[in-house]
Design an enzyme around this catalytic site. Structure first.
Site, PDB file in Angstrom:
ATOM      1  N   CYS A  36      35.534  78.852  47.023  1.00  0.00           N
ATOM      2  CA  CYS A  36      34.227  79.044  46.388  1.00  0.00           C
ATOM      3  C   CYS A  36      34.364  79.942  45.167  1.00  0.00           C
ATOM      4  O   CYS A  36      34.422  81.175  45.295  1.00  0.00           O
ATOM      5  CB  CYS A  36      33.237  79.635  47.389  1.00  0.00           C
ATOM      6  SG  CYS A  36      31.581  79.832  46.692  1.00  0.00           S
ATOM      7  N   CYS A  38      31.462  82.320  44.513  1.00  0.00           N
ATOM      8  CA  CYS A  38      31.429  83.460  45.439  1.00  0.00           C
ATOM      9  C   CYS A  38      32.511  84.483  45.104  1.00  0.00           C
ATOM     10  O   CYS A  38      32.266  85.682  45.126  1.00  0.00           O
ATOM     11  CB  CYS A  38      31.674  82.989  46.872  1.00  0.00           C
ATOM     12  SG  CYS A  38      30.855  81.468  47.305  1.00  0.00           S
ATOM     13  N   ASP A  39      33.714  84.015  44.833  1.00  0.00           N
ATOM     14  CA  ASP A  39      34.865  84.925  44.779  1.00  0.00           C
ATOM     15  C   ASP A  39      35.462  85.126  43.391  1.00  0.00           C
ATOM     16  O   ASP A  39      36.294  86.019  43.201  1.00  0.00           O
ATOM     17  CB  ASP A  39      35.971  84.387  45.714  1.00  0.00           C
ATOM     18  CG  ASP A  39      35.500  84.308  47.157  1.00  0.00           C
ATOM     19  OD1 ASP A  39      34.666  85.143  47.543  1.00  0.00           O
ATOM     20  OD2 ASP A  39      35.945  83.406  47.887  1.00  0.00           O
TER      21      ASP A  39
HETATM   22  P1  FAD Z   1      26.845  77.761  57.532  1.00  0.00           P
HETATM   23  O1  FAD Z   1      27.032  79.103  56.957  1.00  0.00           O
HETATM   24  O2  FAD Z   1      27.887  76.738  57.296  1.00  0.00           O
HETATM   25  O3  FAD Z   1      26.614  77.983  59.093  1.00  0.00           O
HETATM   26  C1  FAD Z   1      26.415  76.956  59.990  1.00  0.00           C
HETATM   27  C2  FAD Z   1      26.971  77.414  61.308  1.00  0.00           C
HETATM   28  O4  FAD Z   1      26.257  76.797  62.372  1.00  0.00           O
HETATM   29  C3  FAD Z   1      28.420  76.976  61.601  1.00  0.00           C
HETATM   30  O5  FAD Z   1      29.367  77.621  60.903  1.00  0.00           O
HETATM   31  C4  FAD Z   1      28.470  77.177  63.103  1.00  0.00           C
HETATM   32  O6  FAD Z   1      28.684  78.528  63.430  1.00  0.00           O
HETATM   33  C5  FAD Z   1      27.076  76.718  63.507  1.00  0.00           C
HETATM   34  N1  FAD Z   1      27.129  75.336  63.991  1.00  0.00           N
HETATM   35  C6  FAD Z   1      27.646  74.232  63.369  1.00  0.00           C
HETATM   36  N2  FAD Z   1      27.531  73.148  64.148  1.00  0.00           N
HETATM   37  C7  FAD Z   1      26.923  73.574  65.287  1.00  0.00           C
HETATM   38  C8  FAD Z   1      26.566  72.917  66.498  1.00  0.00           C
HETATM   39  N3  FAD Z   1      26.790  71.615  66.696  1.00  0.00           N
HETATM   40  N4  FAD Z   1      25.990  73.649  67.483  1.00  0.00           N
HETATM   41  C9  FAD Z   1      25.748  74.977  67.305  1.00  0.00           C
HETATM   42  N5  FAD Z   1      26.084  75.639  66.187  1.00  0.00           N
HETATM   43  C10 FAD Z   1      26.671  74.953  65.194  1.00  0.00           C
HETATM   44  N6  FAD Z   1      27.486  81.982  49.212  1.00  0.00           N
HETATM   45  C11 FAD Z   1      26.892  82.968  48.506  1.00  0.00           C
HETATM   46  O7  FAD Z   1      25.713  82.886  48.196  1.00  0.00           O
HETATM   47  N7  FAD Z   1      27.591  84.097  48.143  1.00  0.00           N
HETATM   48  C12 FAD Z   1      28.889  84.302  48.482  1.00  0.00           C
HETATM   49  O8  FAD Z   1      29.486  85.303  48.122  1.00  0.00           O
HETATM   50  C13 FAD Z   1      29.539  83.277  49.255  1.00  0.00           C
HETATM   51  N8  FAD Z   1      30.826  83.411  49.621  1.00  0.00           N
HETATM   52  C14 FAD Z   1      31.420  82.411  50.349  1.00  0.00           C
HETATM   53  C15 FAD Z   1      32.757  82.564  50.699  1.00  0.00           C
HETATM   54  C16 FAD Z   1      33.393  81.576  51.435  1.00  0.00           C
HETATM   55  C17 FAD Z   1      34.832  81.767  51.824  1.00  0.00           C
HETATM   56  C18 FAD Z   1      32.683  80.391  51.804  1.00  0.00           C
HETATM   57  C19 FAD Z   1      33.367  79.317  52.603  1.00  0.00           C
HETATM   58  C20 FAD Z   1      31.364  80.225  51.422  1.00  0.00           C
HETATM   59  C21 FAD Z   1      30.724  81.225  50.681  1.00  0.00           C
HETATM   60  N9  FAD Z   1      29.399  81.091  50.276  1.00  0.00           N
HETATM   61  C22 FAD Z   1      28.785  82.108  49.587  1.00  0.00           C
HETATM   62  C23 FAD Z   1      28.618  79.892  50.608  1.00  0.00           C
HETATM   63  C24 FAD Z   1      27.719  80.214  51.826  1.00  0.00           C
HETATM   64  O9  FAD Z   1      28.510  80.774  52.821  1.00  0.00           O
HETATM   65  C25 FAD Z   1      27.049  78.956  52.324  1.00  0.00           C
HETATM   66  O10 FAD Z   1      26.322  78.333  51.291  1.00  0.00           O
HETATM   67  C26 FAD Z   1      26.086  79.284  53.467  1.00  0.00           C
HETATM   68  O11 FAD Z   1      26.742  80.004  54.470  1.00  0.00           O
HETATM   69  C27 FAD Z   1      25.460  78.026  54.035  1.00  0.00           C
HETATM   70  O12 FAD Z   1      24.660  78.426  55.088  1.00  0.00           O
HETATM   71  P2  FAD Z   1      24.197  77.415  56.245  1.00  0.00           P
HETATM   72  O13 FAD Z   1      23.245  78.231  57.055  1.00  0.00           O
HETATM   73  O14 FAD Z   1      23.743  76.154  55.673  1.00  0.00           O
HETATM   74  O15 FAD Z   1      25.481  77.055  57.093  1.00  0.00           O
END
Ligand code: FAD
Ligand code: NDP
Length: 349
Positions: free
Chosen positions: A164, A167-168
């Site tokens: 990302c 992000c980084d």
């Molecule tokens: P996710 O964060 O992907 O969380 C979903 C979670 O739901 C899964 O990980 C799991 O724990 C759970 N899940 C999945 N399937 C199931 C299931 N079947 N049953 C139960 N639970 C389940 N964004 C920023 O704004 N700033 C940053 O600095 C930043 N840094 C990042 C660094 C890295 C290394 C990465 C990979 C991403 C970064 N991002 C950052 C992006 C950000 O993390 C994502 O956009 C955000 O987390 C998305 O949120 P979400 O709630 O959609 O899902």
């Protein structure tokens, strides 16, 4: 000799079973910023949400993608940055404070063909009777950035290697240093161009002799004086000490290997939305992202099944940020709450 229970006893036994079966007004699947924000709103609206946070679902700890990163500098409200795991712990505390029930289990099967909707926990998904019933469901299962698992990747993950750039990319370790981006699509073009703000030079490794990116994005990248595209190249091994310093690359045609001086490696080879369990039940795009509907001329979190809502990265291939995930989590909660109220109103009249 024992007699079979009479039909009336069977009926009452099954009624009793049904009464003991979990039945919730709204179940949230997923525990990233989208899921917890939906939970905060639904809990404050007295909807008693139950959030399945997952147990290493999609290979990530409960809390989602931010649990795999260090500093988050662009989430509003934290002027001095906050660590990803700490931010997710705070979000969880906020959603439980208002009454969300958080369950550390993964949902591995769903049936959205009948109401109430049916969901099953991993390990208890073969017995139909073990279904959890839900009047509405909010899907917030996120997406997973694809990685290459090259040699050294585990050692230098978040110590030079990332998926990302937004992000980084601004981290001090990349300032005025050469950086490598892998991929030939729009993400690679966008990330490479973005990284020129910080890096002394950006190499883009493209595994073929052409880009997949759209013309406008490709042209912008190719014209940039700090960017050099290396055609037919893939990364093989990251090397360094505490931080990444070099990258061994391979020519996909000649198989010749060379070493680049590079302090960063950013994967931009696509994301995989975590939607395997919804295939065939909800509309997805060609990659697998859940499709959300435009309603009354505006974006919404309605999926192809009424009563099932989607938020966060699982339905967003464009922005993919914590704050946009949280924003759409709020939208899903409001959509779900209004939809449930309309159902109750219709049932009462
Ligand atoms: P996710 O964060 O992907 O969380 C979903 C979670 O739901 C899964 O990980 C799991 O724990 C759970 N899940 C999945 N399937 C199931 C299931 N079947 N049953 C139960 N639970 C389940 N964004 C920023 O704004 N700033 C940053 O600095 C930043 N840094 C990042 C660094 C890295 C290394 C990465 C990979 C991403 C970064 N991002 C950052 C992006 C950000 O993390 C994502 O956009 C955000 O987390 C998305 O949120 P979400 O709630 O959609 O899902
Ligand atoms: P894409 O799937 O479009 O591109 C992935 C790229 O990574 C391709 O060049 C692919 O190569 C390469 N790749 C895949 N696997 C490997 C591997 N194992 N080793 C080396 N290279 C690999 O993903 P994107 O994330 O770029 O884009 C996804 C979608 O999001 C697209 O629809 C895109 O248009 C959109 N998007 C739009 C943006 C915008 O308009 N601002 C910004 C970012 C994304 P190959 O071509 O050989 O398959």
């Amino acid at each position: 000799m024992k007699r079979d229970p009479s039909p009336s006893k069977q009926d009452s036994a099954s009624k009793l079973f049904k009464m003991s079966q979990e039945h919730h007004k709204v179940v949230i699947i997923g525990s990233g910023p989208a899921g917890h924000t939906a939970a905060i709103y639904l809990a404050r609206a007295n909807m008693n949400p139950v959030l399945y946070e997952g147990f290493m679902a999609a290979g990530v700890a409960a809390g989602g993608q931010l649990t795999t990163t260090t500093e988050v500098e662009n989430f509003p409200g934290f002027p001095n940055a906050i660590s990803g795991p700490e931010l997710m712990e705070l979000l969880k505390q906020q959603s439980t404070r208002f009454g969300t029930t958080v369950i550390t289990e993964t949902i591995s099967r769903v049936d959205f063909s009948q109401r109430p909707f049916r969901l099953w926990r991993e390990g208890a998904d073969t017995e139909d009777q073990q279904a959890i019933l839900a009047d509405a469901v909010v899907i917030a299962t996120g997406a997973t950035a694809k990685r290459l698992n090259i040699a050294g990747e585990d050692v230098f993950w978040q110590a030079g290697i990332s998926a990302c750039a937004v992000c980084d990319g601004a981290a001090p370790i990349f300032r005025n240093k050469p950086i490598v981006v892998v991929g030939g699509g729009d993400s690679a073009s966008e990330e490479a161009t973005f990284l020129t703000r910080y890096a002394s030079k950006v190499y883009v490794l493209v595994r073929r002799d052409k880009l997949r990116a759209s013309k406008v994005m490709a042209d912008r990248m190719l014209a940039h004086p700090k960017i050099e595209v290396l055609w037919n190249k893939i990364p093989i091994e990251a090397k360094g000490d505490r931080l990444m310093k070099e990258l061994v690359i391979e020519d996909t045609v000649t198989k010749e290997r060379t070493t680049l001086t590079a302090n960063g490696l950013f994967y931009a080879i696509g994301h995989q939305p975590n939607t395997a369990i919804f295939q065939g039940q909800l509309e997805t795009d060609e990659v697998g992202y859940l499709v959300t509907k435009v309603r009354d001329g505006a974006a919404s979190t309605y999926t192809s099944v009424e009563g099932v809502f989607a938020c966060g990265d699982v339905q967003d291939k464009t922005y993919r940020q914590a704050i946009t995930a949280a924003g759409s989590g709020c939208m899903a909660a409001l959509d779900a709450e209004r939809w449930l109220e309309a159902q109750e109103f219709a049932a009462g009249h």
